[in-house]
Scaffold this motif. Structure first.
Motif, mmCIF file in Angstrom:
data_model
loop_
_atom_site.group_PDB
_atom_site.id
_atom_site.type_symbol
_atom_site.label_atom_id
_atom_site.label_comp_id
_atom_site.label_asym_id
_atom_site.label_seq_id
_atom_site.Cartn_x
_atom_site.Cartn_y
_atom_site.Cartn_z
ATOM 1 N N THR A 121 0.802 -1.223 0.000
ATOM 2 C CA THR A 121 0.000 0.000 0.000
ATOM 3 C C THR A 121 0.839 1.279 0.000
ATOM 4 O O THR A 121 0.287 2.373 -0.159
ATOM 5 C CB THR A 121 -0.959 0.021 1.205
ATOM 6 O OG1 THR A 121 -0.214 -0.126 2.414
ATOM 7 C CG2 THR A 121 -1.977 -1.101 1.090
ATOM 8 N N SER A 122 2.136 1.148 0.172
ATOM 9 C CA SER A 122 3.010 2.321 0.044
ATOM 10 C C SER A 122 3.592 2.433 -1.358
ATOM 11 O O SER A 122 4.391 3.332 -1.641
ATOM 12 C CB SER A 122 4.142 2.254 1.077
ATOM 13 O OG SER A 122 5.004 1.152 0.805
ATOM 14 N N GLY A 123 3.178 1.501 -2.233
ATOM 15 C CA GLY A 123 3.660 1.517 -3.608
ATOM 16 C C GLY A 123 4.992 0.832 -3.802
ATOM 17 O O GLY A 123 5.587 0.927 -4.882
ATOM 18 N N GLN A 124 5.459 0.121 -2.770
ATOM 19 C CA GLN A 124 6.754 -0.539 -2.831
ATOM 20 C C GLN A 124 6.605 -2.032 -3.118
ATOM 21 O O GLN A 124 5.597 -2.647 -2.774
ATOM 22 C CB GLN A 124 7.493 -0.347 -1.505
ATOM 23 C CG GLN A 124 7.792 1.096 -1.172
ATOM 24 C CD GLN A 124 8.626 1.774 -2.236
ATOM 25 O OE1 GLN A 124 9.671 1.250 -2.644
ATOM 26 N NE2 GLN A 124 8.185 2.931 -2.690
ATOM 27 N N PRO A 125 7.631 -2.635 -3.752
ATOM 28 C CA PRO A 125 7.597 -4.083 -3.994
ATOM 29 C C PRO A 125 7.528 -4.834 -2.674
ATOM 30 O O PRO A 125 8.143 -4.422 -1.681
ATOM 31 C CB PRO A 125 8.921 -4.348 -4.720
ATOM 32 C CG PRO A 125 9.331 -3.028 -5.285
ATOM 33 C CD PRO A 125 8.848 -2.003 -4.310
ATOM 34 N N PHE A 126 6.775 -5.917 -2.659
ATOM 35 C CA PHE A 126 6.607 -6.706 -1.443
ATOM 36 C C PHE A 126 6.725 -8.180 -1.791
ATOM 37 O O PHE A 126 5.940 -8.714 -2.570
ATOM 38 C CB PHE A 126 5.246 -6.417 -0.813
ATOM 39 C CG PHE A 126 5.068 -6.975 0.578
ATOM 40 C CD1 PHE A 126 5.247 -6.167 1.695
ATOM 41 C CD2 PHE A 126 4.724 -8.311 0.777
ATOM 42 C CE1 PHE A 126 5.085 -6.669 2.977
ATOM 43 C CE2 PHE A 126 4.551 -8.824 2.052
ATOM 44 C CZ PHE A 126 4.734 -8.003 3.155
ATOM 45 N N ASP A 127 7.745 -8.827 -1.208
ATOM 46 C CA ASP A 127 7.953 -10.258 -1.380
ATOM 47 C C ASP A 127 7.304 -10.960 -0.193
ATOM 48 O O ASP A 127 7.778 -10.836 0.940
ATOM 49 C CB ASP A 127 9.452 -10.561 -1.434
ATOM 50 C CG ASP A 127 9.762 -12.023 -1.730
ATOM 51 O OD1 ASP A 127 9.174 -12.900 -1.067
ATOM 52 O OD2 ASP A 127 10.586 -12.288 -2.616
ATOM 53 N N LEU A 128 6.208 -11.677 -0.440
ATOM 54 C CA LEU A 128 5.436 -12.265 0.648
ATOM 55 C C LEU A 128 6.279 -13.176 1.532
ATOM 56 O O LEU A 128 6.236 -13.065 2.768
ATOM 57 C CB LEU A 128 4.242 -13.040 0.078
ATOM 58 C CG LEU A 128 3.331 -13.715 1.110
ATOM 59 C CD1 LEU A 128 2.660 -12.680 2.004
ATOM 60 C CD2 LEU A 128 2.288 -14.581 0.413
ATOM 61 N N ASP A 159 -8.282 -1.915 -7.170
ATOM 62 C CA ASP A 159 -7.657 -1.848 -5.847
ATOM 63 C C ASP A 159 -6.232 -1.340 -5.961
ATOM 64 O O ASP A 159 -5.252 -2.109 -5.921
ATOM 65 C CB ASP A 159 -7.696 -3.220 -5.173
ATOM 66 C CG ASP A 159 -9.091 -3.584 -4.697
ATOM 67 O OD1 ASP A 159 -9.949 -2.696 -4.620
ATOM 68 O OD2 ASP A 159 -9.313 -4.772 -4.412
ATOM 69 N N THR A 160 -6.102 -0.035 -6.122
ATOM 70 C CA THR A 160 -4.785 0.584 -6.139
ATOM 71 C C THR A 160 -4.214 0.575 -4.717
ATOM 72 O O THR A 160 -4.945 0.353 -3.751
ATOM 73 C CB THR A 160 -4.884 2.037 -6.620
ATOM 74 O OG1 THR A 160 -5.686 2.778 -5.677
ATOM 75 C CG2 THR A 160 -5.526 2.113 -7.995
ATOM 76 N N PRO A 161 -2.923 0.821 -4.562
ATOM 77 C CA PRO A 161 -2.365 0.893 -3.210
ATOM 78 C C PRO A 161 -3.112 1.869 -2.305
ATOM 79 O O PRO A 161 -3.364 1.570 -1.130
ATOM 80 C CB PRO A 161 -0.921 1.343 -3.461
ATOM 81 C CG PRO A 161 -0.588 0.744 -4.789
ATOM 82 C CD PRO A 161 -1.862 0.885 -5.596
ATOM 83 N N LYS A 162 -3.499 3.024 -2.831
ATOM 84 C CA LYS A 162 -4.214 4.024 -2.032
ATOM 85 C C LYS A 162 -5.590 3.512 -1.609
ATOM 86 O O LYS A 162 -5.998 3.658 -0.453
ATOM 87 C CB LYS A 162 -4.354 5.319 -2.810
ATOM 88 C CG LYS A 162 -5.053 6.420 -2.030
ATOM 89 C CD LYS A 162 -5.130 7.703 -2.845
ATOM 90 C CE LYS A 162 -5.847 8.808 -2.057
ATOM 91 N NZ LYS A 162 -5.916 10.068 -2.850
ATOM 92 N N VAL A 163 -6.306 2.893 -2.542
ATOM 93 C CA VAL A 163 -7.631 2.350 -2.238
ATOM 94 C C VAL A 163 -7.523 1.258 -1.177
ATOM 95 O O VAL A 163 -8.309 1.212 -0.215
ATOM 96 C CB VAL A 163 -8.297 1.787 -3.516
ATOM 97 C CG1 VAL A 163 -9.533 0.959 -3.167
ATOM 98 C CG2 VAL A 163 -8.678 2.926 -4.453
ATOM 99 N N LEU A 164 -6.541 0.374 -1.338
ATOM 100 C CA LEU A 164 -6.335 -0.697 -0.360
ATOM 101 C C LEU A 164 -6.043 -0.147 1.026
ATOM 102 O O LEU A 164 -6.588 -0.618 2.025
ATOM 103 C CB LEU A 164 -5.171 -1.591 -0.805
ATOM 104 C CG LEU A 164 -5.473 -2.795 -1.689
ATOM 105 C CD1 LEU A 164 -4.171 -3.519 -2.031
ATOM 106 C CD2 LEU A 164 -6.448 -3.751 -1.016
ATOM 107 N N ARG A 165 -5.165 0.863 1.102
ATOM 108 C CA ARG A 165 -4.774 1.404 2.409
ATOM 109 C C ARG A 165 -5.968 2.038 3.122
ATOM 110 O O ARG A 165 -6.162 1.829 4.324
ATOM 111 C CB ARG A 165 -3.663 2.425 2.225
ATOM 112 C CG ARG A 165 -3.056 2.967 3.511
ATOM 113 C CD ARG A 165 -2.235 1.912 4.240
ATOM 114 N NE ARG A 165 -2.999 1.104 5.169
ATOM 115 C CZ ARG A 165 -2.682 -0.142 5.475
ATOM 116 N NH1 ARG A 165 -1.652 -0.745 4.928
ATOM 117 N NH2 ARG A 165 -3.419 -0.824 6.337
ATOM 118 N N THR A 166 -6.754 2.801 2.368
ATOM 119 C CA THR A 166 -7.926 3.445 2.966
ATOM 120 C C THR A 166 -8.897 2.397 3.493
ATOM 121 O O THR A 166 -9.443 2.531 4.603
ATOM 122 C CB THR A 166 -8.625 4.340 1.934
ATOM 123 O OG1 THR A 166 -7.714 5.358 1.492
ATOM 124 C CG2 THR A 166 -9.861 4.996 2.530
#
Length: 222
Positions: free
Chosen positions: A67-74, A130-137
């Motif tokens: 949600t911060s727009g950064q790559p995330f390796d689960l 579901d953009t990062p911003k939408v997800l975070r909100t």
């Protein structure tokens, strides 16, 4: 408006590994949240109220955007922590907000130390919207520390399939609403081996999460 709901199927070896009869609900574009999910659960000595898995699934090898727009390796980012993993979408009217909201209520009952030992991860099945911003909100109303991931839907579908969860491409309805069909399971991965040991179906009560989350935080074996 009638509720749109389908029953995604379990696939391949994952279906055999669950060793249970599952009837999985999916979110629709509208509805009253009355969908049902059933499971035949083994009676055993597990301390968890969730369903103990016969086979312990590997955590998916999944790289998306947080949600911060950064790559995330689960695997890398949640390594060594208890992890609750759920696939859904933010405009879901029933299963998704109910499930995540119930987990959020249960997480608030934990001590700060316990909460730091559990990652709650929500993976979008509707990444176009579901953009990062939408997800975070959306997630902030349930848990400000919940992890939201979005990105390549084919990657998401592959990761879900490895856990026995079927996801279908979102469908835009005539009225402009969206239906995203997906399994309603929450999988709990233990910190000891980063494998899924416990399953929670749609409709799981808050009290079940309240009972099980402290055990997950402690890494208690299923």
């Amino acid at each position: 408006m009638p509720r749109t709901t389908r029953a995604p199927r379990l696939v391949g070896a994952a279906a055999l590994a669950l060793a249970a009869a599952l009837a999985l609900t999916a979110c629709g574009s509208s509805g009253d949240g009355s969908g049902t999910t059933k499971v035949t659960q083994q009676k055993d000595a597990s301390p968890y109220e969730g369903t103990k898995l016969v086979k312990n699934f590997e955590k998916p090898d999944l790289q998306l955007t947080d949600t911060s727009g950064q790559p995330f390796d689960l695997r890398q980012k949640t390594n060594g922590k208890a992890t609750l993993l759920f696939f859904g979408y933010t405009s879901c009217p029933d299963v998704c907000p109910t499930t995540m909201g119930d987990i959020g209520v249960a997480m608030k009952k934990l001590s700060p130390e316990e909460r730091q030992k559990i990652d709650v991860v929500f993976v979008s099945t509707d990444p176009q919207r579901d953009t990062p911003k939408v997800l975070r909100t959306w997630l902030d109303s349930m848990g400000s520390d919940f992890i939201g991931l979005t990105g390549d839907l084919e990657k998401v579908k592959t990761a879900a399939k490895s856990l026995g969860i079927m996801i279908e491409d979102p469908v835009v309805n005539a009225d402009g609403t969206v239906t995203s069909t997906h399994g309603a399971q929450v999988l709990a991965f233990l910190p000891s081996d980063d494998k899924a040991h416990v399953l929670y179906l749609g409709g799981t009560e808050v009290k079940t999460y309240e009972h099980d989350l402290p055990l997950l935080a402690q890494g208690v074996a299923a």
